[in-house]
Design a protein around this motif. Sequence first.
Motif, PDB file in Angstrom:
ATOM      1  N   LEU A  76      17.169  10.852  20.860  1.00 49.91           N
ATOM      2  CA  LEU A  76      16.231   9.744  20.978  1.00 49.91           C
ATOM      3  C   LEU A  76      14.821  10.320  20.925  1.00 49.91           C
ATOM      4  N   GLY A  77      13.906   9.564  20.360  1.00 54.54           N
ATOM      5  CA  GLY A  77      12.542  10.043  20.233  1.00 54.54           C
ATOM      6  C   GLY A  77      11.547   8.917  20.415  1.00 54.54           C
ATOM      7  N   ILE A  78      10.292   9.298  20.491  1.00 54.37           N
ATOM      8  CA  ILE A  78       9.214   8.316  20.569  1.00 54.37           C
ATOM      9  C   ILE A  78       8.257   8.562  19.408  1.00 54.37           C
ATOM     10  N   ASP A  79       8.058   7.527  18.619  1.00 53.85           N
ATOM     11  CA  ASP A  79       7.058   7.556  17.548  1.00 53.85           C
ATOM     12  C   ASP A  79       5.752   7.066  18.160  1.00 53.85           C
ATOM     13  N   PHE A  80       4.955   8.002  18.701  1.00 57.82           N
ATOM     14  CA  PHE A  80       3.669   7.603  19.261  1.00 57.82           C
ATOM     15  C   PHE A  80       2.705   7.272  18.130  1.00 57.82           C
ATOM     16  N   THR A  81       1.957   6.188  18.310  1.00 54.09           N
ATOM     17  CA  THR A  81       1.079   5.662  17.264  1.00 54.09           C
ATOM     18  C   THR A  81      -0.291   5.329  17.829  1.00 54.09           C
ATOM     19  N   LEU A  82      -1.327   5.803  17.170  1.00 50.59           N
ATOM     20  CA  LEU A  82      -2.690   5.382  17.502  1.00 50.59           C
ATOM     21  C   LEU A  82      -2.903   4.025  16.840  1.00 50.59           C
ATOM     22  N   ARG A  83      -2.666   2.952  17.594  1.00 49.05           N
ATOM     23  CA  ARG A  83      -2.601   1.616  16.996  1.00 49.05           C
ATOM     24  C   ARG A  83      -3.944   1.159  16.434  1.00 49.05           C
ATOM     25  N   ASP A  84      -5.016   1.396  17.156  1.00 49.44           N
ATOM     26  CA  ASP A  84      -6.322   0.984  16.643  1.00 49.44           C
ATOM     27  C   ASP A  84      -6.675   1.756  15.377  1.00 49.44           C
ATOM     28  N   VAL A  85      -6.355   3.037  15.361  1.00 50.89           N
ATOM     29  CA  VAL A  85      -6.591   3.842  14.155  1.00 50.89           C
ATOM     30  C   VAL A  85      -5.750   3.322  12.995  1.00 50.89           C
ATOM     31  N   GLN A  86      -4.479   3.009  13.281  1.00 46.29           N
ATOM     32  CA  GLN A  86      -3.596   2.510  12.225  1.00 46.29           C
ATOM     33  C   GLN A  86      -4.106   1.198  11.654  1.00 46.29           C
ATOM     34  N   THR A  87      -4.563   0.305  12.518  1.00 48.46           N
ATOM     35  CA  THR A  87      -5.080  -0.979  12.047  1.00 48.46           C
ATOM     36  C   THR A  87      -6.244  -0.773  11.088  1.00 48.46           C
ATOM     37  N   GLY A  88      -7.117   0.167  11.420  1.00 55.96           N
ATOM     38  CA  GLY A  88      -8.266   0.430  10.562  1.00 55.96           C
ATOM     39  C   GLY A  88      -7.890   1.023   9.228  1.00 55.96           C
ATOM     40  N   ILE A  89      -6.980   1.990   9.229  1.00 55.42           N
ATOM     41  CA  ILE A  89      -6.640   2.630   7.958  1.00 55.42           C
ATOM     42  C   ILE A  89      -5.756   1.736   7.090  1.00 55.42           C
ATOM     43  N   LYS A  90      -4.985   0.846   7.718  1.00 54.76           N
ATOM     44  CA  LYS A  90      -4.202  -0.108   6.924  1.00 54.76           C
ATOM     45  C   LYS A  90      -5.129  -1.041   6.143  1.00 54.76           C
ATOM     46  N   LYS A  91      -6.224  -1.471   6.764  1.00 53.91           N
ATOM     47  CA  LYS A  91      -7.178  -2.345   6.085  1.00 53.91           C
ATOM     48  C   LYS A  91      -7.816  -1.648   4.890  1.00 53.91           C
ATOM     49  N   LYS A  92      -7.962  -0.322   4.998  1.00 49.54           N
ATOM     50  CA  LYS A  92      -8.572   0.449   3.917  1.00 49.54           C
ATOM     51  C   LYS A  92      -7.545   0.928   2.888  1.00 49.54           C
TER      52      LYS A  92
END
Length: 204
Positions: free
Chosen positions: A83-99
């Motif tokens: 089992l693992g955890i995919d840690f995610t910088l959510r605010d960073v991800q939101t910004g780069i997805k928009k770009k």
Amino acid sequence: MIQNVYCVGRNYRLHAAELGNDVPDEPMIFLKPSHAVARLAGQTLELPQNKGEVHYEGELVLRVRRSYEPGIKVDDLIGQMALGIDFTLRDVQTGIKKKGHPWTAAKGFKNAAPISEFIDFPGAEAAEGEDFTVRRNGKEVQRGNIKDMIFPLQEIVDYIGANYGLGEGDVIFTGTPAGVGPCAAGDTFELYWGERLLGSCVIG
């Protein structure tokens, strides 16, 4: 030794819905650097605390024991699981997805892919008989079962193997169920396969 770290995005419908994402038509694959891997052995994991919210995403992780060949069964390809955890910088991800930028900055930082101890893979059918759960500060926050995946294990390994290749030592994060959320310094996480504790950590 862990080689490539493949991850499957949006592989549970309820998780896609909770983040307002469309359900993909084929497996959505991204990579994490091997340097993002850490052990879930009760230790403190240092995560970025100055880049917005850090979200946890608990997942079943597969470890490949032999090279992929067309037609191979997942039960023959996979030797162990964890089992693992995919840690995610959510605010960073939101910004780069928009770009339209790659997800590496949000998903590939150090300690972003901690993994519990590995246990023998019982086979895809038998694995459907157990849920995996994530507990944050003693409270269950996620519960998943591979039978609820959009893309089953066989389809995942066939897709990755055919498009990118799979070899001994590669690992696959198979996707997270609903219930993801932010974590903070001092939080404790425990990951269970059925009633068996496989790994834990404290967020630093």
